[in-house]
Design an enzyme around this catalytic site. Structure first.
Site, mmCIF file in Angstrom:
data_model
loop_
_atom_site.group_PDB
_atom_site.id
_atom_site.type_symbol
_atom_site.label_atom_id
_atom_site.label_comp_id
_atom_site.label_asym_id
_atom_site.label_seq_id
_atom_site.Cartn_x
_atom_site.Cartn_y
_atom_site.Cartn_z
ATOM 1 N N CYS A 401 114.594 34.320 63.309
ATOM 2 C CA CYS A 401 114.597 35.019 64.681
ATOM 3 C C CYS A 401 115.807 35.200 64.502
ATOM 4 O O CYS A 401 116.057 36.448 64.174
ATOM 5 C CB CYS A 401 115.323 33.364 65.488
ATOM 6 N N HIS A 532 109.380 31.442 64.358
ATOM 7 C CA HIS A 532 110.040 30.544 63.736
ATOM 8 C C HIS A 532 109.250 29.659 62.454
ATOM 9 O O HIS A 532 108.721 28.578 63.165
ATOM 10 C CB HIS A 532 111.291 28.742 64.482
ATOM 11 N N GLU A 534 109.394 27.496 59.946
ATOM 12 C CA GLU A 534 109.805 26.503 59.363
ATOM 13 C C GLU A 534 109.174 25.144 60.252
ATOM 14 O O GLU A 534 108.407 24.260 59.649
ATOM 15 C CB GLU A 534 111.203 25.749 59.050
#
Length: 595
Positions: A401, A532, A534
């Site tokens: 990001c 993102h 994750e």
């Protein structure tokens, strides 16, 4: 029609005891008994969601596929249970009152005085039953069990309406359909080392006075609960001795379900709920591929995280978990170093020379450099310096990001020669905006107005690192949370100079993944994403970009990619649809540790 059963997890004494991990671990037990599980997190704060809350105060904002900005515990649920939750799986005071007030304004209450009881409490119960019936594992049909976690501690003023609603809910669904698990603290006071039961006694007393009787008491402590302490708690808290659980500190969180299994928790819960499949529980593969594997890792890989909220690790919880997932797959031991981005800036050398030198030493000694997301101008120049160091010194780099936007700004300044290049977030009037505000985003409202949730990224070429890591030919789906984007007007110059945008959105105008492809280039890994990754990483199924980053940092990426056929379908998750770890999907093709 099948009736959903419920497990209610409450907390006492202090917050931060690990109710989320406890609730997730209960879900793992039930799922591995063969039951389909969903989860709900109740947060008693007045915010509608976690989107506008400070990472310093509340930890990370976990983003869901539908764009919901939720409490980080929903990330625990998704990772442990391999499920996909929605914004409605996170209930807040703000959401409930907003819904009730909207109904009142429409006249739905037919002139009645709208009160906390019954209108707020009914709304809470209705919400729970509605959401608990939604499948979250990709299969149709109503889930067998819903695990509900009530945030905060019992006795808090803000949680009172929820406790009352849950008391009524126990009556609504029937005692045989709900199991109450109370998580409490058993501290050790002074040098004597005696485990004290009084805080838990008082906490249970408060809970019972509010009309909820615990079935199990999960006692958090540093060391295993002493038998005399267990006996005392059972006596004074009015539960069988076997229902007092010792949730003491263990080497990693994947051992918590195993710890519960040892204490027969699956049988206790299933017996309470009238579920007959407790004997089917088998966590042997979970133990081997997660708990034992993590503890057996030896060869270190040093990752330096350049962040803005490094005083609270929960601000980067999903990033940390993704690094752990990738390290387990790559068979290397994570050594995570934290660097406050501002401490890399020249001004820091004047203010605190020792901190400045220590921060740069961590950067130089890193095997890989990670720059995660963030908002605001503080520390941005330090992140730009870190990206520059990684690019010039051929250190594996992963930007997420803001970390991608930073990489673009750095490249524009130092390769294109646009020395004043910046983001309009930090310098609105800069002459060469490399990152700009997205035109469709609100400039007046912050909550829920970003580009949020699951979005599609179209791969521009198969001849790139990202396509090989994702094992995809055309597109990938990942979760987003941002207001600013790479300036599309600058993209042709960036790509001509060697910073290629190998992933774009479906319009082709929004940049999603960049890779450094300067010729000649022998950089081992310089990849950044606007999304993102994750948020979708799972144990046994790590995020491809994180896995590539760890492998590159451990100098194993080339051998890993050579072992992969391309293109091919994605590898099956170790966590299958029943929540069991699949032996067949065990990462046998992962590179073995170096001798």
């Amino acid at each position: 029609m099948q009736q959903t059963k419920y497990v209610l997890v409450t907390g006492g004494v202090v917050s931060g005891l690990g109710k989320g991990v406890t609730a997730s671990s209960i879900g793992v037990l039930l799922k591995n008994c063969g039951y389909r599980v969903t989860s709900i997190k109740i947060d008693p704060y007045l915010n509608v969601d976690a989107g506008t809350m400070s990472p310093f105060e509340h930890g990370e904002v976990f983003v869901l596929d539908d764009g919901g900005e939720a409490d980080l515990d929903l990330g625990n649920y998704e990772r442990f249970l391999d499920i996909t939750l929605t914004r409605d799986n996170n209930i807040t005071t703000g959401k409930i009152y907003q819904a009730v007030i909207e109904r009142e304004r429409r006249g739905d209450y037919l002139g009645k005085t709208v009160q906390v009881v019954p209108h707020i409490t009914d709304a809470i119960q209705d919400w729970i039953q509605r959401v608990a019936a939604r499948p979250v594992d990709g299969n149709s049909g109503v889930p067998h069990v819903c695990v509900i976690e009530l945030g905060g501690t019992v006795g808090d003023i803000e949680s009172a309406p929820f406790v009352e609603a849950l008391r009524q809910f126990c009556i609504r669904v029937g005692d045989a359909s709900i199991c109450n698990v109370h998580v409490s603290l058993v501290p050790v006071i002074g040098v004597v080392g005696e485990q004290k039961t009084k805080p838990t006694q008082h906490s249970v007393q408060v809970l019972r006075s509010l009309g909820i009787t615990p079935t199990l008491i999960a006692c958090r402590s540093q060391e295993p609960l002493e038998e005399s302490v267990r006996t005392k708690l059972a006596l004074f808290c009015n539960v069988p001795e076997g229902n007092v659980l010792s949730l003491h500190d263990v080497s990693n969180i994947w051992r918590v379900p195993l710890l519960m299994q040892e204490q027969n928790v699956h049988h206790l819960i299933c017996n309470k709920l009238g579920l007959a499949e407790a004997d089917k529980l088998d966590l042997s593969v979970w133990k081997a591929n997660l708990a034992d594997r993590w503890d057996s890792l030896v060869e270190p890989v040093k990752i330096t995280l350049i962040g803005k909220y490094t005083n609270l690790s929960d601000a980067y919880l999903s990033v940390i978990k993704s690094l752990q997932h990738a390290c387990m797959e790559a068979r290397v031991k994570l050594q995570l170093e934290w660097v406050e981005a501002a401490s890399l800036e020249p001004d820091s050398k004047v203010a605190d020379a020792a901190l400045y030198e220590a921060s740069w030493r961590k950067l130089r000694e890193a095997d890989g450099i990670l720059v995660p997301g963030g908002f605001g101008s503080r520390g941005v120049e330090g992140k730009i310096l870190a990206a520059n160091y990684a690019r010039l010194n051929k250190k594996p780099y992963l930007g997420i990001c803001l970390g991608m936007q930073i990489a673009v700004i750095e490249f524009a300044r130092n390769v294109l020669g646009l020395t004043d290049a910046n983001s309009t977030e930090f310098a609105p009037a800069c002459a060469h905006p490399a990152v700009v505000f997205m035109p469709e985003i609100s400039t007046t409202h912050l909550g829920g107005t970003m580009r949020l949730g699951g979005r599609r990224t179209v791969l521009q070429t198969m001849n790139c690192m990202s396509a090989k890591l994702y094992q995809k030919e055309q597109f990938i789906d990942e979760r987003h949370r941002h207001r600013y984007e790479v300036n599309p007007d600058l993209v042709p110059k960036l790509e001509e100079a060697g910073l290629l945008f190998v992933g774009r959105d479906e319009t082709g105008e929004r940049m999603e993944i960049l890779e450094l492809c300067q010729q000649p280039s022998d950089h081992p890994y310089y990849v950044a994403a606007q999304f993102h990754p994750e948020f979708k990483s799972r144990p046994g199924k790590p995020s491809p970009l994180f896995l590539g980053f760890i492998l590159a940092s451990a100098k194993r990426l080339d051998s890993y990619l050579r072992s992969r056929d391309f293109p091919r379908s994605p590898a099956k998750s170790l966590v299958d649809s029943m929540g069991n770890l699949s032996v067949e999907a065990s990462p046998a093709k992962a590179p073995a540790p170096a001798n």
